[in-house]
Structure formats: C-alpha cells, structure tokens
Motif scaffolding. Structure first.
Motif, PDB file in Angstrom:
ATOM      1  N   GLU A 126      13.451   0.749  -7.106  1.00  0.00           N
ATOM      2  CA  GLU A 126      12.353  -0.253  -6.944  1.00  0.00           C
ATOM      3  C   GLU A 126      12.650  -1.246  -5.907  1.00  0.00           C
ATOM      4  O   GLU A 126      11.488  -1.705  -5.471  1.00  0.00           O
ATOM      5  N   LYS A 127      13.875  -1.390  -5.474  1.00  0.00           N
ATOM      6  CA  LYS A 127      14.114  -2.368  -4.273  1.00  0.00           C
ATOM      7  C   LYS A 127      14.165  -1.686  -3.147  1.00  0.00           C
ATOM      8  O   LYS A 127      13.572  -2.034  -1.989  1.00  0.00           O
ATOM      9  N   PHE A 128      14.747  -0.586  -2.869  1.00  0.00           N
ATOM     10  CA  PHE A 128      15.076   0.086  -1.687  1.00  0.00           C
ATOM     11  C   PHE A 128      13.783   0.687  -1.128  1.00  0.00           C
ATOM     12  O   PHE A 128      13.750   0.867   0.099  1.00  0.00           O
ATOM     13  N   ILE A 129      12.658   0.845  -1.932  1.00  0.00           N
ATOM     14  CA  ILE A 129      11.442   1.505  -1.441  1.00  0.00           C
ATOM     15  C   ILE A 129      10.599   0.538  -0.683  1.00  0.00           C
ATOM     16  O   ILE A 129       9.843   0.756  -0.017  1.00  0.00           O
ATOM     17  N   GLN A 130      10.850  -0.904  -0.854  1.00  0.00           N
ATOM     18  CA  GLN A 130      10.131  -1.646  -0.393  1.00  0.00           C
ATOM     19  C   GLN A 130      10.443  -1.802   1.211  1.00  0.00           C
ATOM     20  O   GLN A 130      11.623  -1.725   1.883  1.00  0.00           O
ATOM     21  N   GLY A 131       9.284  -2.083   1.881  1.00  0.00           N
ATOM     22  CA  GLY A 131       9.253  -2.142   3.386  1.00  0.00           C
ATOM     23  C   GLY A 131       9.083  -0.751   3.739  1.00  0.00           C
ATOM     24  O   GLY A 131       8.783  -0.849   5.141  1.00  0.00           O
ATOM     25  N   HIS A 132       9.091   0.473   3.116  1.00  0.00           N
ATOM     26  CA  HIS A 132       8.440   1.906   3.463  1.00  0.00           C
ATOM     27  C   HIS A 132       6.883   1.730   3.452  1.00  0.00           C
ATOM     28  O   HIS A 132       6.290   1.219   2.662  1.00  0.00           O
ATOM     29  N   PRO A 133       6.212   2.546   4.504  1.00  0.00           N
ATOM     30  CA  PRO A 133       4.989   2.698   4.432  1.00  0.00           C
ATOM     31  C   PRO A 133       4.554   3.389   3.101  1.00  0.00           C
ATOM     32  O   PRO A 133       5.298   4.200   2.564  1.00  0.00           O
ATOM     33  N   TYR A 134       3.384   3.090   2.552  1.00  0.00           N
ATOM     34  CA  TYR A 134       2.871   3.568   1.433  1.00  0.00           C
ATOM     35  C   TYR A 134       2.895   5.150   1.195  1.00  0.00           C
ATOM     36  O   TYR A 134       3.284   5.615   0.187  1.00  0.00           O
ATOM     37  N   ASP A 136      -3.278   7.197  -4.026  1.00  0.00           N
ATOM     38  CA  ASP A 136      -4.592   7.373  -3.898  1.00  0.00           C
ATOM     39  C   ASP A 136      -5.612   5.975  -4.183  1.00  0.00           C
ATOM     40  O   ASP A 136      -6.312   5.730  -3.273  1.00  0.00           O
ATOM     41  N   GLN A 137      -5.043   5.334  -4.973  1.00  0.00           N
ATOM     42  CA  GLN A 137      -5.642   4.033  -5.321  1.00  0.00           C
ATOM     43  C   GLN A 137      -5.677   3.126  -3.994  1.00  0.00           C
ATOM     44  O   GLN A 137      -6.504   2.529  -3.677  1.00  0.00           O
ATOM     45  N   LEU A 138      -4.498   3.269  -3.407  1.00  0.00           N
ATOM     46  CA  LEU A 138      -4.178   2.351  -2.253  1.00  0.00           C
ATOM     47  C   LEU A 138      -5.276   2.726  -1.054  1.00  0.00           C
ATOM     48  O   LEU A 138      -5.602   1.914  -0.055  1.00  0.00           O
ATOM     49  N   VAL A 139      -5.509   4.034  -1.101  1.00  0.00           N
ATOM     50  CA  VAL A 139      -6.477   4.378  -0.055  1.00  0.00           C
ATOM     51  C   VAL A 139      -7.889   4.491  -0.441  1.00  0.00           C
ATOM     52  O   VAL A 139      -8.988   4.923   0.279  1.00  0.00           O
ATOM     53  N   GLY A 140      -8.136   3.876  -1.669  1.00  0.00           N
ATOM     54  CA  GLY A 140      -9.638   3.877  -2.423  1.00  0.00           C
ATOM     55  C   GLY A 140      -9.925   4.873  -3.129  1.00  0.00           C
ATOM     56  O   GLY A 140     -11.228   4.891  -3.257  1.00  0.00           O
ATOM     57  N   THR A 152     -12.195   2.983   0.288  1.00  0.00           N
ATOM     58  CA  THR A 152     -12.054   1.639   0.880  1.00  0.00           C
ATOM     59  C   THR A 152     -10.476   1.147   0.606  1.00  0.00           C
ATOM     60  O   THR A 152     -10.265   1.018  -0.594  1.00  0.00           O
ATOM     61  N   PRO A 153      -9.586   0.938   1.411  1.00  0.00           N
ATOM     62  CA  PRO A 153      -8.323   0.700   1.225  1.00  0.00           C
ATOM     63  C   PRO A 153      -8.112  -0.437   0.249  1.00  0.00           C
ATOM     64  O   PRO A 153      -8.805  -1.557   0.081  1.00  0.00           O
ATOM     65  N   ARG A 154      -6.857  -0.537  -0.590  1.00  0.00           N
ATOM     66  CA  ARG A 154      -6.548  -1.829  -1.462  1.00  0.00           C
ATOM     67  C   ARG A 154      -5.300  -2.033  -1.280  1.00  0.00           C
ATOM     68  O   ARG A 154      -4.592  -1.529  -0.494  1.00  0.00           O
ATOM     69  N   ASN A 155      -4.588  -2.924  -1.967  1.00  0.00           N
ATOM     70  CA  ASN A 155      -3.179  -3.498  -1.792  1.00  0.00           C
ATOM     71  C   ASN A 155      -2.288  -3.204  -3.085  1.00  0.00           C
ATOM     72  O   ASN A 155      -1.627  -3.697  -3.061  1.00  0.00           O
ATOM     73  N   ASP A 207      -0.763  -5.996   4.291  1.00  0.00           N
ATOM     74  CA  ASP A 207      -1.977  -5.621   5.191  1.00  0.00           C
ATOM     75  C   ASP A 207      -1.583  -4.587   6.196  1.00  0.00           C
ATOM     76  O   ASP A 207      -2.383  -3.872   6.805  1.00  0.00           O
ATOM     77  N   LYS A 208      -0.076  -4.300   6.612  1.00  0.00           N
ATOM     78  CA  LYS A 208       0.214  -3.230   7.124  1.00  0.00           C
ATOM     79  C   LYS A 208       0.555  -2.014   6.685  1.00  0.00           C
ATOM     80  O   LYS A 208       0.848  -0.981   7.153  1.00  0.00           O
ATOM     81  N   GLY A 209       0.177  -2.119   5.271  1.00  0.00           N
ATOM     82  CA  GLY A 209       0.489  -0.628   4.485  1.00  0.00           C
ATOM     83  C   GLY A 209       1.917  -0.390   4.175  1.00  0.00           C
ATOM     84  O   GLY A 209       2.264   0.479   3.573  1.00  0.00           O
TER      85      GLY A 209
END
Length: 483
Positions: free
Chosen positions: A44-52, A79-83, A373-376, A397-399
């Motif tokens: 859960e921690k080290f995946i942070q900072g990677h592109p989705y 999928d939901q992140l790309v809408g 439509t992209p989401r966060n 906002d950078k994904g």
C-alpha cells in the motif's frame, strides 16, 4: 501447575508465514489463543508515486498463487480512473477478463483442495506428519491425485492463453484488454487432444463433489462440529438477481441466521467498513462500522458466497447448491469444514462458466479497449478464490498514485480464523499435559479450511520446519518439538 504458553510456528500447508500462540492458565485450560501474521509487505505504501496504469502489473506480485485476482481487482479500479465503469467495458473485454478470472478460481481451488486439504481428509488427524502431503495422496489415491493435478493444469493453461504466462501475466489494460482469443486457443480447450477438455473438467468436478458428499456422510459428526461457530457472511452477489457473482456485483452481508445486514454497491464499501489493528499481528481486522468490532466481522470465501447468494446461474452447480443448502434447511451454514464442500461447488460453477464462454464467439472479437472521462479515484472489488478482494486507488493530476488501500480476502477472515483457533484449542488442549501431533494439526486444520494467503505470496519448494515450544509463565522452555 503454572501458566504456560504453546507456540506453533509456522502454520503449515498455507501460503505465507503465520504462527499460533496458545496461553494456558494454572489449571491447564486454554485462556486465550491468537493467530499471528508475522510478515509485513508494504504494498500500500511503496506503490505510491507510480503511474496508475502500472498498478495491475505491480500488485499481482503480492501473490504467486492468485496473482490474477489482484490483477483483475486493480484493473477494475484503474478502469474507473480512465472513466470506465464495469457496465461500460466492451462485451469482449468483459468476457475475456471473466474467463481469466474463472480459470484462476478453478486452479486455485484445485490447488487447495487436492494439495493442501485432502491429506487431512484422506488420512485423518491422527496420521503421521510425514504422511500429510500431496506425495502421500498420489501414492495411495493415484486417480484422485491425477485428477487434481490435471484440473489445476487446465486452469493454469487458461491463464497462460489469456495472460501470456501462468503466473504474473498481463491481460487487462486501462479500459479493457490488450488481446483477444484465437480460434486455435479456443480449440485447445474444447477438443481434448492435448489436455482434458472443459467437458472433462465439468465431469471431474461433479465426481469430486460426490466424493466430498460421501466423505461427509461417513464423517458427519466431525465435519459438522469441528470449528463450528456463528458468524456473518459477506460476498458480492448479482446486482439484479442476487445470484452468486465472482466478477462484479453488490456487497451483501447476512448474519448467522440469514438476516440481511448490508446490501450496497461496491464503491460504497469505505462508508461501511472499518479496520481494527492488534499489536500481535500485521493483519488488520475489518468490520462493518454499523455493528461494531464485536458483531460486525464477516467470513468471506466459498462458504460465505454460497450462503449469501440466492442461487447459482449454472445448472449443475445450482443443483449441488440446493443439496448443500438443504442440509441446513436453507439457513446459513456456519460449519467451517463445509467450506471445502462449497469450494468444490464453485469449481463446478467455474467449469460450467468457462464452457459457456469458450462457445461464445465474442471472445474472439476485436472491441478491446474503451475510454471515458478521467477521474482521480477508482475502486475495484472481485471475489478472489479466498473471498472478497478490495482495491482502491487515488491519483493526482499527473496520474500518479497518491493513496492505495487493499483489503484482501484473508484480512476479512482474520477474526474468523482467530475464533477457529480458539475454538479448537479449547476443545483439544484443555487440561492436557502433553503436546501431540494430532492436537497441533487440528488447530492448523481450522486455519487451512479458509485457504489463507498469509502474505499474499508463495514459497519455493523446500523443507520448512514446524517448531513448537512449551514455556512456563516466566518464559522458561519446558519442552520443544520440531517436525
């Protein structure tokens, strides 16, 4: 007699590392027992900072037994992140993902039942420790072992055909899948020339269920009473009909008598679930906030799924479900060892579903990826072999991933497994002076019924000792056994 402590380390024939601590009072009665998860992975921690878009590839490294489950759960969230919500995915992509998922559940259930659980059933709790393994099963029941090996192979071959590799392959991409199914691949699973075909898998699944029903009839008292305790049950069910659902649906929870406690869309889970922690385990304790820590915990997995659903939408598995449910007069089944029975019904269900999809021309279509439509924020929930699996991701906002929350199936079952350990420990260890193999194995059997993935990882083949220590209340070593 002073207070004593028994430690079982590690728990065997499960995925990952865990141990059990049993505390005895001055009279030799079990005062308490704990099932500890002693590994910390930190995904859960080290995946942070990677592109989705890397998430479905990265998180499947959590496990070598059920990587597809993490791959698909993460993909649904991405999928939901790309809408794209599940209903907006193309029929081709949905069916290919489902077929990959059913192959995963099929092979994982075969692995657990034949390799890990069957030695306990075939040889009994009094069998020598060196006999409780798949090698002994293959020696004494060659036909059963052969079918188990080939059934697992069928599921693994399905995964390889769709994802490129049996372990840590890739099918899902944001908004769909990256490949279709060829006519040659379909024929491989239908004609039976190179491996037993899907019809054989259905037939063998029925035979193994018959074996389990016969075993239950011959060992009713033990199967029904062992580690039996009331619980809530949680799983996905079909959004419209309430049928058993492995890929996408609503979250439903019922109590031990069948009263509905929860029925929500998957994206609402965070509003209803909390996670407690204990200092003696890295594994959290999820519970439904409305019912509190003491009453809000759930079992998940095959037993829970058969309890929470209204029916199964494949005919052969539904017939077996009705037989299974009739035994408890349609009330929820709270008998832990019946999990094996439910697991085999799901194997039959997955075999039927794979046949349906193999005969569906959509799996060879070319409508593979869709965009929205992209989401966060994205949430993906599936029913992994071991139970309800939740992946949630937040991005900037950078994904790039800013937050990740994973609730794996074994986490949901943490409270249930601890209660099982306490139940069996009190039944077999109270006022006993000597540590025996059957006593220790019974405690492990209570854990193995859940097929836990303690670290969501697998181990290489090799010898792993079981160390059991008997200590007095001051921590002085009184007795030690190593197997």
């Amino acid at each position: 007699m002073g207070k004593r402590k028994i430690v079982i380390e590690p728990v065997t024939r499960v995925e990952g590392h865990g141990k059990v601590t049993i505390k005895l009072d001055e009279n030799g009665k079990v005062d308490n027992a704990f099932f500890h998860i002693v590994e910390f992975r930190g995904f859960e921690k080290f995946i942070q900072g990677h592109p989705y878009w890397e998430a479905p590839v990265l998180v499947q490294r959590l496990c070598g037994i059920c990587p597809v489950s993490h791959h698909i759960a993460a993909a649904k969230a991405i999928d939901q992140l790309v809408g794209i919500d599940p209903e907006n995915l193309s029929p081709v992509a949905t069916k290919l993902r489902k077929m990959l998922h059913y192959g995963q559940v099929f092979q994982s259930h075969a692995l657990h039942f034949f390799y890990l659980a069957s030695p306990d059933l075939l040889f009994g709790i009094d069998a020598p420790a060196e006999k409780r393994n798949i090698v002994a099963v293959a020696t004494e029941n060659k036909e059963l072992a052969k079918k188990g090996i080939l059934m697992r192979k069928f599921g693994q071959e399905m995964i390889k055909a769709l994802a490129g590799k049996k372990i840590h392959g890739i099918l899902a991409v944001p908004g769909g899948v990256h490949k279709t199914f060829s006519a040659e691949e379909r024929q491989y699973f239908l004609d039976g020339k190179q491996i037993p075909n899907v019809d054989t898998m259905i037939e063998w699944s029925k035979e193994i269920i018959d074996f389990m029903k016969s075993y239950h009839a011959e060992n009713t008292e033990w199967i029904d009473s062992f580690a039996r305790y009331p619980s809530n049950h949680l799983s996905l069910v079909d959004k419209e009909t309430g049928a058993l659902e492995l890929y996408d649906g609503r979250l439903r929870s019922i109590d031990s008598r069948g009263k509905e406690l929860l029925n929500i869309s998957d994206i609402e889970y965070a509003y209803h679930f909390k996670e407690a922690v204990e200092p003696w385990s890295y594994l959290k304790f999820p519970y439904m906030e409305a019912y509190g820590r003491e009453n809000g915990w759930n079992r998940v997995g095959p037993l829970a799924r058969v309890n929470t659903c209204t029916h199964i939408n494949t005919p052969l598995a539904e017939t077996e479900r009705q037989i299974f449910k009739s035994y408890t007069k349609d009330f929820p089944n709270n008998m832990t060892m019946h999990t094996h029975w439910a697991r085999l019904i799901e194997m039959l269900h997955c075999a039927e579903l794979m046949k349906e999809l193999l005969l569906d021309d959509d799996i060879m279509g070319d409508d593979l990826v869709r965009k929205g439509t992209p989401r966060n924020k994205g949430i993906g929930i599936i029913e992994a072999p071991r139970g309800t699996l939740i992946h949630e991701y937040h991005t900037d906002d950078k994904g790039l991933i800013t937050k990740c929350n994973l609730i794996v199936s074994t986490t949901h079952n943490n409270e249930a497994m601890n209660r099982g350990v306490r139940s069996v420990a009190k039944a077999v260890l109270d006022e006993k002076q000597e540590i025996t193999e059957p006593m220790l194995n019974q405690i492990e059997i209570a854990i193995r019924a859940y097929d836990p993935c303690l670290s969501c990882a697998t181990h290489a083949l090799g010898e792993m000792p079981l160390i059991v220590r008997l200590e007095d209340h001051k921590g002085n070593l009184l007795d030690e056994k190593i197997r």
